[in-house]
Write a protein that holds these residues in place. Structure first.
Motif, PDB file in Angstrom:
ATOM      1  N   LYS A  75      -7.563   4.965  -5.051  1.00  0.00           N
ATOM      2  CA  LYS A  75      -6.525   3.918  -5.144  1.00  0.00           C
ATOM      3  C   LYS A  75      -6.937   2.787  -6.079  1.00  0.00           C
ATOM      4  O   LYS A  75      -6.125   1.929  -6.432  1.00  0.00           O
ATOM      5  CB  LYS A  75      -6.237   3.356  -3.752  1.00  0.00           C
ATOM      6  N   LYS A  76      -8.206   2.753  -6.459  1.00  0.00           N
ATOM      7  CA  LYS A  76      -8.634   1.714  -7.418  1.00  0.00           C
ATOM      8  C   LYS A  76      -7.969   1.994  -8.763  1.00  0.00           C
ATOM      9  O   LYS A  76      -7.678   3.156  -9.097  1.00  0.00           O
ATOM     10  CB  LYS A  76     -10.152   1.773  -7.625  1.00  0.00           C
ATOM     11  N   THR A  77      -7.802   0.949  -9.548  1.00  0.00           N
ATOM     12  CA  THR A  77      -7.245   1.181 -10.890  1.00  0.00           C
ATOM     13  C   THR A  77      -8.322   1.797 -11.788  1.00  0.00           C
ATOM     14  O   THR A  77      -9.518   1.673 -11.514  1.00  0.00           O
ATOM     15  CB  THR A  77      -6.799  -0.147 -11.529  1.00  0.00           C
ATOM     16  N   GLY A  78      -7.864   2.398 -12.869  1.00  0.00           N
ATOM     17  CA  GLY A  78      -8.809   2.949 -13.842  1.00  0.00           C
ATOM     18  C   GLY A  78      -9.753   1.859 -14.337  1.00  0.00           C
ATOM     19  O   GLY A  78     -10.947   2.085 -14.538  1.00  0.00           O
ATOM     20  N   LEU A  85     -18.579   2.000 -13.738  1.00  0.00           N
ATOM     21  CA  LEU A  85     -19.333   2.940 -14.589  1.00  0.00           C
ATOM     22  C   LEU A  85     -20.008   2.208 -15.752  1.00  0.00           C
ATOM     23  O   LEU A  85     -21.094   2.576 -16.193  1.00  0.00           O
ATOM     24  CB  LEU A  85     -18.430   4.078 -15.072  1.00  0.00           C
ATOM     25  N   ARG A  86     -19.355   1.159 -16.245  1.00  0.00           N
ATOM     26  CA  ARG A  86     -19.993   0.379 -17.322  1.00  0.00           C
ATOM     27  C   ARG A  86     -21.291  -0.254 -16.812  1.00  0.00           C
ATOM     28  O   ARG A  86     -22.307  -0.296 -17.503  1.00  0.00           O
ATOM     29  CB  ARG A  86     -19.003  -0.695 -17.812  1.00  0.00           C
ATOM     30  N   GLU A 130     -14.959   4.712 -19.963  1.00  0.00           N
ATOM     31  CA  GLU A 130     -13.890   4.193 -20.830  1.00  0.00           C
ATOM     32  C   GLU A 130     -12.610   5.014 -20.660  1.00  0.00           C
ATOM     33  O   GLU A 130     -11.502   4.487 -20.656  1.00  0.00           O
ATOM     34  CB  GLU A 130     -14.355   4.200 -22.286  1.00  0.00           C
ATOM     35  N   GLU A 131     -12.786   6.320 -20.516  1.00  0.00           N
ATOM     36  CA  GLU A 131     -11.626   7.200 -20.369  1.00  0.00           C
ATOM     37  C   GLU A 131     -10.873   6.974 -19.047  1.00  0.00           C
ATOM     38  O   GLU A 131      -9.717   7.370 -18.917  1.00  0.00           O
ATOM     39  CB  GLU A 131     -12.051   8.673 -20.479  1.00  0.00           C
ATOM     40  N   ALA A 177     -20.028  11.484 -13.912  1.00  0.00           N
ATOM     41  CA  ALA A 177     -19.258  10.407 -14.542  1.00  0.00           C
ATOM     42  C   ALA A 177     -17.753  10.740 -14.640  1.00  0.00           C
ATOM     43  O   ALA A 177     -16.920   9.910 -14.261  1.00  0.00           O
ATOM     44  CB  ALA A 177     -19.845  10.069 -15.919  1.00  0.00           C
ATOM     45  N   PRO A 178     -17.373  11.936 -15.117  1.00  0.00           N
ATOM     46  CA  PRO A 178     -15.935  12.206 -15.177  1.00  0.00           C
ATOM     47  C   PRO A 178     -15.301  12.271 -13.794  1.00  0.00           C
ATOM     48  O   PRO A 178     -14.150  11.846 -13.607  1.00  0.00           O
ATOM     49  CB  PRO A 178     -15.842  13.567 -15.890  1.00  0.00           C
ATOM     50  N   ALA A 179     -16.041  12.790 -12.809  1.00  0.00           N
ATOM     51  CA  ALA A 179     -15.474  12.887 -11.455  1.00  0.00           C
ATOM     52  C   ALA A 179     -15.190  11.485 -10.910  1.00  0.00           C
ATOM     53  O   ALA A 179     -14.080  11.192 -10.437  1.00  0.00           O
ATOM     54  CB  ALA A 179     -16.447  13.643 -10.546  1.00  0.00           C
TER      55      ALA A 179
END
Ligand SMILES: NC(=O)C1=CN([C@@H]2O[C@H](COP(=O)(O)OP(=O)(O)OC[C@H]3O[C@@H](n4cnc5c(N)ncnc54)[C@H](OP(=O)(O)O)[C@@H]3O)[C@@H](O)[C@H]2O)C=CC1
Ligand SMILES: O=C(O)CCCC(=O)O
Length: 424
Positions: A75-78, A85-86, A130-131, A177-179
């Motif tokens: 539910k968090k925003t991107g 992650l940054r 970033e993605e 990271a992508p997950a």
């Protein structure tokens, strides 16, 4: 459990040497069975840490926790996920020396190569972070005038990851990271030889603000039982695996019952083709980089070198000359470009492939024997006179052996390169 002095004393931040599993945000020191396993340095044989040896019961608990936590994380925003992650990327860069030290100690690769792997792993964390802000969907023209078709991207849910020992940081970073960027939760099971890099990464992820239950690390020497829980538990929606073709097949079979989404990165046996008109120096340099990276223990390493007749002898001489200058030794020694093999099974496979080739007529241009540096060290090797009947033609050696096949015409080399691939 315990971390030994020979590990923690080498770190600027000794807290990065972790001896506990991470389940549901708790650092768990003891397994349900009370069993343990040791992690040792392949260069010296010294034990670095003793860790809890877990199995299905702990894996089940981690999956249940991840399943619960994922609903909140999704539910968090991107942008919020990207921020976390940054921070993790920054922490990896700030701690690059310690992460590389842990990697060299448990896996053996030269320290400079280990640092390169940490930067490589961090680049996945940066990129996928970033993605996270760009998980766009699509609007597709409908097949009827009153229909509008929309595609939205949603996290699949709980993702399980099984990672190998050859890139203990980067392979996990590439999966985690992508997950996490997409809003999934991850349960990882690192190879028993190299779990310390995974634990250090998980600790940094916790410090970066990855919430409890979103990144779990199970420690186990009983990988079949953990893998079985991953494929049988219907809360796990995707399994990502890097390792041998044989284990990939097992997981694919097991995952078939629940039609599990699978990402498999398996063994290879890549060809490298040198034609008569090649620039000899560039071809030798390319072969060196591709074949001897990580001591030949990389799935994308060149494994079968096809060299056209007119340049064969010159290429073999020059390559053997370059290979004889590779410095073998402990990854912390200055100038070392090849560390040990990961374990005695890997060393036995290298020896078996060389013996098989020599018994069928191949010649050793350089190397071919165990290295005096220690039990798991092997001389970087070049074999000439190699033919398609030999094991090296079909099976991945996963070691510092370059087998040179001779060919006459371009079409025959391409046919061989396509035919003698890894079927093991
Ligand atoms: N594509 C690649 O990058 C890699 C390819 N390989 C290839 O595989 C060969 C053998 O290497 P090896 O380390 O034995 O590779 P494996 O495939 O056995 O190991 C890779 C990972 O899978 C785990 N694993 C092993 N068996 C199972 C199972 N039944 N269910 C679930 N997980 C399992 C291992 O855990 P644990 O080690 O704790 O048992 C490890 O985490 C190499 O010589 C090379 O050819 C190997 C590593 C990486
Ligand atoms: O991304 C790479 O180049 C390393 C591949 C790791 C491997 O699977 O061997």
């Amino acid at each position: 459990m315990t971390v030994r002095q020979n590990l923690s004393s080498k770190l600027k931040d000794p807290t990065l040497a972790v001896d506990k599993a991470l389940i549901a945000g708790e650092w768990v020191p003891v397994s349900d069975s009370g069993g343990t396993f040791d992690v040792s340095n392949p260069s010296t044989g010294e034990i670095l840490a003793t860790l809890p040896d877990m199995n299905r019961t702990e894996t089940k608990r981690a999956i249940a926790a991840a399943h619960k936590a994922q609903k909140v994380w999704a539910k968090k925003t991107g942008k919020e996920r990207a921020g976390v992650l940054r921070k993790l990327f920054d922490l990896m860069i700030d701690n690059v020396d310690d992460l590389a030290t842990i990697l060299t100690l448990e896996m053996g690769k030269p320290f400079a190569e280990a640092k390169g792997e940490i930067l490589y792993g961090a680049s996945y964390v940066e990129w996928f972070g970033e993605e996270a802000k760009r998980l766009y969907g699509d609007v597709i023209p409908g097949h009827l005038s009153d229909k509008r078709i929309m595609v939205i991207k949603q996290p699949v849910g709980v993702v399980a990851a099984i990672t190998p020992w050859n890139f203990p940081n980067a392979m996990l970073a590439r999966k985690m990271a992508p997950a996490i960027a997409a809003g999934c939760a991850m349960i990882s099971k690192p190879a028993a030889q190299t779990p310390l890099s995974a634990l250090a990464l998980a600790l940094l992820a916790e410090r970066a603000g990855v919430p409890a239950g979103i990144f779990n690390v199970i420690l186990s020497k009983d990988s079949p039982s953990v893998g079985r829980e991953f494929t049988d538990n219907d809360k796990v929606r995707k399994l990502t695996f890097t390792g041998s073709t044989e284990v990939g097949r097992i997981l694919m079979r097991q995952g078939a019952d629940q039609i599990m989404k699978l990402g498999l990165e398996l063994g290879g046996n890549a060809p490298f083709i040198v034609f008569d008109d090649a620039d000899l120096d560039a071809a030798v340099e390319g072969a060196m980089v591709s074949k001897y990276r990580n001591n030949g223990q990389t799935c994308v390493c060149a494994n079968r070198l096809y060299v056209q007749s007119g340049i064969y002898d010159a290429f073999a001489r020059k390559l053997a000359d370059r290979v004889s200058s590779i410095k073998v030794g402990d990854g912390f020694e200055a100038g070392v470009a090849a560390g040990p093999l990961i374990d005695s099974k890997a060393l036995a496979k290298v020896e078996e492939h060389i013996q098989d080739a020599v018994s069928k007529g191949a010649q050793i241009a350089v190397g071919g024997k165990r290295h005096e540096k220690g039990a798991l060290f092997f001389q970087p090797t070049v074999l000439t006179g190699v033919t398609t009947e030999m094991k090296v033609a079909r099976e991945e050696t996963f070691g510092p052996v370059a087998p040179l096949f001779r060919f006459e015409t371009a079409s025959s080399s391409l046919a061989k390169a396509g035919r003698d691939r890894n079927t093991a």
